[in-house]
Design a protein around this motif. Structure first.
Motif, mmCIF file in Angstrom:
data_model
loop_
_atom_site.group_PDB
_atom_site.id
_atom_site.type_symbol
_atom_site.label_atom_id
_atom_site.label_comp_id
_atom_site.label_asym_id
_atom_site.label_seq_id
_atom_site.Cartn_x
_atom_site.Cartn_y
_atom_site.Cartn_z
ATOM 1 N N GLY A 47 -7.142 1.844 -9.196
ATOM 2 C CA GLY A 47 -7.388 1.596 -7.791
ATOM 3 C C GLY A 47 -6.680 2.595 -6.884
ATOM 4 O O GLY A 47 -6.157 3.622 -7.322
ATOM 5 N N PHE A 48 -6.656 2.263 -5.599
ATOM 6 C CA PHE A 48 -6.020 3.113 -4.595
ATOM 7 C C PHE A 48 -4.510 2.882 -4.688
ATOM 8 O O PHE A 48 -3.935 2.059 -3.976
ATOM 9 C CB PHE A 48 -6.549 2.766 -3.198
ATOM 10 C CG PHE A 48 -6.072 3.691 -2.110
ATOM 11 C CD1 PHE A 48 -6.636 4.950 -1.968
ATOM 12 C CD2 PHE A 48 -5.067 3.315 -1.238
ATOM 13 C CE1 PHE A 48 -6.201 5.805 -0.968
ATOM 14 C CE2 PHE A 48 -4.624 4.161 -0.244
ATOM 15 C CZ PHE A 48 -5.191 5.416 -0.102
ATOM 16 N N LEU A 94 -2.561 -2.028 2.458
ATOM 17 C CA LEU A 94 -3.938 -2.440 2.695
ATOM 18 C C LEU A 94 -4.574 -1.649 3.838
ATOM 19 O O LEU A 94 -5.765 -1.310 3.779
ATOM 20 C CB LEU A 94 -3.989 -3.938 2.982
ATOM 21 C CG LEU A 94 -3.786 -4.846 1.768
ATOM 22 C CD1 LEU A 94 -3.601 -6.296 2.215
ATOM 23 C CD2 LEU A 94 -4.962 -4.749 0.802
ATOM 24 N N LEU A 95 -3.793 -1.351 4.878
ATOM 25 C CA LEU A 95 -4.336 -0.530 5.958
ATOM 26 C C LEU A 95 -4.796 0.817 5.430
ATOM 27 O O LEU A 95 -5.894 1.291 5.755
ATOM 28 C CB LEU A 95 -3.276 -0.328 7.047
ATOM 29 C CG LEU A 95 -3.093 -1.444 8.075
ATOM 30 C CD1 LEU A 95 -1.975 -1.079 9.039
ATOM 31 C CD2 LEU A 95 -4.378 -1.720 8.845
ATOM 32 N N ARG A 96 -3.963 1.447 4.596
ATOM 33 C CA ARG A 96 -4.328 2.746 4.028
ATOM 34 C C ARG A 96 -5.568 2.618 3.133
ATOM 35 O O ARG A 96 -6.432 3.490 3.126
ATOM 36 C CB ARG A 96 -3.147 3.312 3.238
ATOM 37 C CG ARG A 96 -1.927 3.615 4.091
ATOM 38 C CD ARG A 96 -0.795 4.154 3.235
ATOM 39 N NE ARG A 96 0.378 4.466 4.037
ATOM 40 C CZ ARG A 96 1.468 3.704 4.111
ATOM 41 N NH1 ARG A 96 1.533 2.574 3.418
ATOM 42 N NH2 ARG A 96 2.493 4.074 4.841
ATOM 43 N N ASN A 144 -11.400 3.846 2.399
ATOM 44 C CA ASN A 144 -12.762 3.445 2.070
ATOM 45 C C ASN A 144 -13.705 3.569 3.258
ATOM 46 O O ASN A 144 -14.893 3.835 3.077
ATOM 47 C CB ASN A 144 -12.770 2.030 1.499
ATOM 48 C CG ASN A 144 -12.306 2.005 0.057
ATOM 49 O OD1 ASN A 144 -12.981 2.489 -0.832
ATOM 50 N ND2 ASN A 144 -11.116 1.465 -0.177
ATOM 51 N N SER A 145 -13.189 3.385 4.466
ATOM 52 C CA SER A 145 -14.027 3.610 5.638
ATOM 53 C C SER A 145 -14.393 5.084 5.733
ATOM 54 O O SER A 145 -15.550 5.434 6.019
ATOM 55 C CB SER A 145 -13.292 3.168 6.900
ATOM 56 O OG SER A 145 -14.088 3.385 8.047
ATOM 57 N N SER A 192 -13.488 0.544 -8.969
ATOM 58 C CA SER A 192 -14.851 0.029 -9.143
ATOM 59 C C SER A 192 -15.795 0.589 -8.085
ATOM 60 O O SER A 192 -17.002 0.740 -8.339
ATOM 61 C CB SER A 192 -14.840 -1.504 -9.104
ATOM 62 O OG SER A 192 -13.999 -2.007 -10.126
ATOM 63 N N ILE A 193 -15.277 0.875 -6.909
ATOM 64 C CA ILE A 193 -16.097 1.547 -5.893
ATOM 65 C C ILE A 193 -16.435 2.962 -6.373
ATOM 66 O O ILE A 193 -17.589 3.401 -6.302
ATOM 67 C CB ILE A 193 -15.362 1.585 -4.541
ATOM 68 C CG1 ILE A 193 -15.249 0.169 -3.961
ATOM 69 C CG2 ILE A 193 -16.076 2.517 -3.556
ATOM 70 C CD1 ILE A 193 -14.449 0.082 -2.683
#
Length: 374
Positions: free
Chosen positions: A13-14, A175-177, A182-183, A225-226
């Motif tokens: 993940g990130f 979470l903000l990062r 992803n945006s 997964s993205i």
């Protein structure tokens, strides 16, 4: 005894923590598995294959299993995208959330799961509201003895100072990062380094198709997964839409609708539609209490009315395999719940990470064994 040879490609993940953290986690969990089962399962030392790939082996001689595990690295890209300046983070978070408010299909997102929507919006709300609330309380107390202007300055400084470590502990800046990344993943036309890395990952995986493996798994977790969606499209490009029968995609704690529910994610939608129209074995493991994942959601169905892949949407049912004292339940443990897919509980589950890595059978047989007991 005939050995079972498994090849696993892992995309995480990130997470700025790199291969050292995840190798240590694998060593820890396989050791727990060995202690609980009495089986001689063990993890080898790390082997650097390239600047984007590190390998290790997981072996269990009692059942003749060898798993060759390739950690496909993009943590360097995460560290480069890890916004450290609070002002820059605030500006880019504002842009990301403005884009989400404009483009996110809230009706579909709410129908798929409210938990991830809460997870999406609580970091900016908490990051703003909590320091302000603390500042107002401190201001009200300080104003009893100090002039209003000085009391306000004291309130603001102390409010920020007290809130910052707590927000970090609650993983709000992380979470903000994550949401900013992803945006921008949706809105940017191209991210050359990420595109090149996915190309390299696809080349590594395709090379394994010509090798002698009983099973090949592309295993992804969280934001990985993205990335699996464009990565799988690259694999299809290279194998003319025909994947080998011993290949399966395994997603753990997937958050694909975070991107798929954006109306402006047209390229990503096309990639999902392509996956929906090929013969693909896909296993998703998602825990209902995991607020960062979409449990039981077929992400392809967001853009395709009919999907061909043989998709299993499974809950790991962690509560059956953890003792109440050690089960990661409740709001305070949301972060840990999201990483439980890579751990094992107090009892062995056919779907826990060590069991999947040491099993002398393909993943479909592990799923069948899980359904018998769960």
């Amino acid at each position: 005894m005939a050995g079972f040879k498994r090849k696993v490609f892992y995309v995480g993940g990130f997470d700025p923590r790199g291969v050292r953290f995840y190798h240590a986690l694998a060593v820890e969990q396989i050791a727990r598995f060995a202690a609980l089962t009495g089986r001689p399962a063990a993890v080898s030392t790390r082997r650097t294959i390239s600047d984007h790939r590190t390998d290790w082996s997981i072996e269990d001689s009692s059942v003749g299993t060898t798993t060759d595990y390739s950690f496909l690295r993009w943590d360097d890209l995460v560290r480069d995208a890890w916004i450290r300046n609070p002002f820059t983070l605030a500006v880019r978070a504002w842009r990301a959330y403005s884009a989400n408010l404009r483009h996110l299909d809230f009706a579909t997102g709410k129908r798929l799961g409210k938990g991830p929507l809460v997870t999406l919006f609580y970091p900016p709300v908490l990051t703003l509201a909590f320091p302000i609330l603390l500042a107002l309380v401190i201001f009200a107390i300080a104003a009893i003895w100090l002039p209003a202007t000085i009391a306000l300055i004291v309130g603001l400084l102390l409010g920020i100072a007290i809130a910052s470590p707590l927000l970090t502990r609650w993983h709000a800046p992380w979470l903000l990062r994550f949401f900013v990344f992803n945006s921008e993943f949706v809105s940017e036309v191209a991210q050359p380094r990420l595109e090149a890395r996915l190309d390299a990952f696809a080349d590594e995986i395709i090379a394994s198709f010509a090798e002698d493996w009983d099973e090949i798994l592309l295993l992804t977790h969280s934001n990985g997964s993205i990335l699996a969606v464009p990565l799988m499209n690259r694999l299809l490009d290279r194998c003319a839409d025909t994947l080998p029968p011993n290949f399966a995609l395994v997603t753990m704690g997937h958050c694909i609708p975070l991107v798929a529910c954006r109306r402006d994610a047209t390229r990503f939608h096309d990639q999902l539609r392509r996956l929906a129209n090929v013969d693909l074995r896909w296993v998703d493991i998602g825990s209902p209490p995991d607020g960062a994942a979409y449990f039981g959601v077929d992400p392809m169905a967001i853009v395709a009315p009919h999907t061909r892949p043989r998709l299993d949407l499974l809950s790991p049912r962690f509560h059956l395999f953890y003792d109440p004292a050690t089960y990661h339940s409740g709001y305070a443990n949301k972060y840990e719940i999201h990483f439980d897919y890579l751990r094992m509980g107090d009892r062995v589950s056919p779907l826990d990470f060590p069991s999947l890595m040491t099993a002398s059978r393909p993943i479909d047989a592990s799923i069948a064994a899980f359904r018998e007991i769960a």
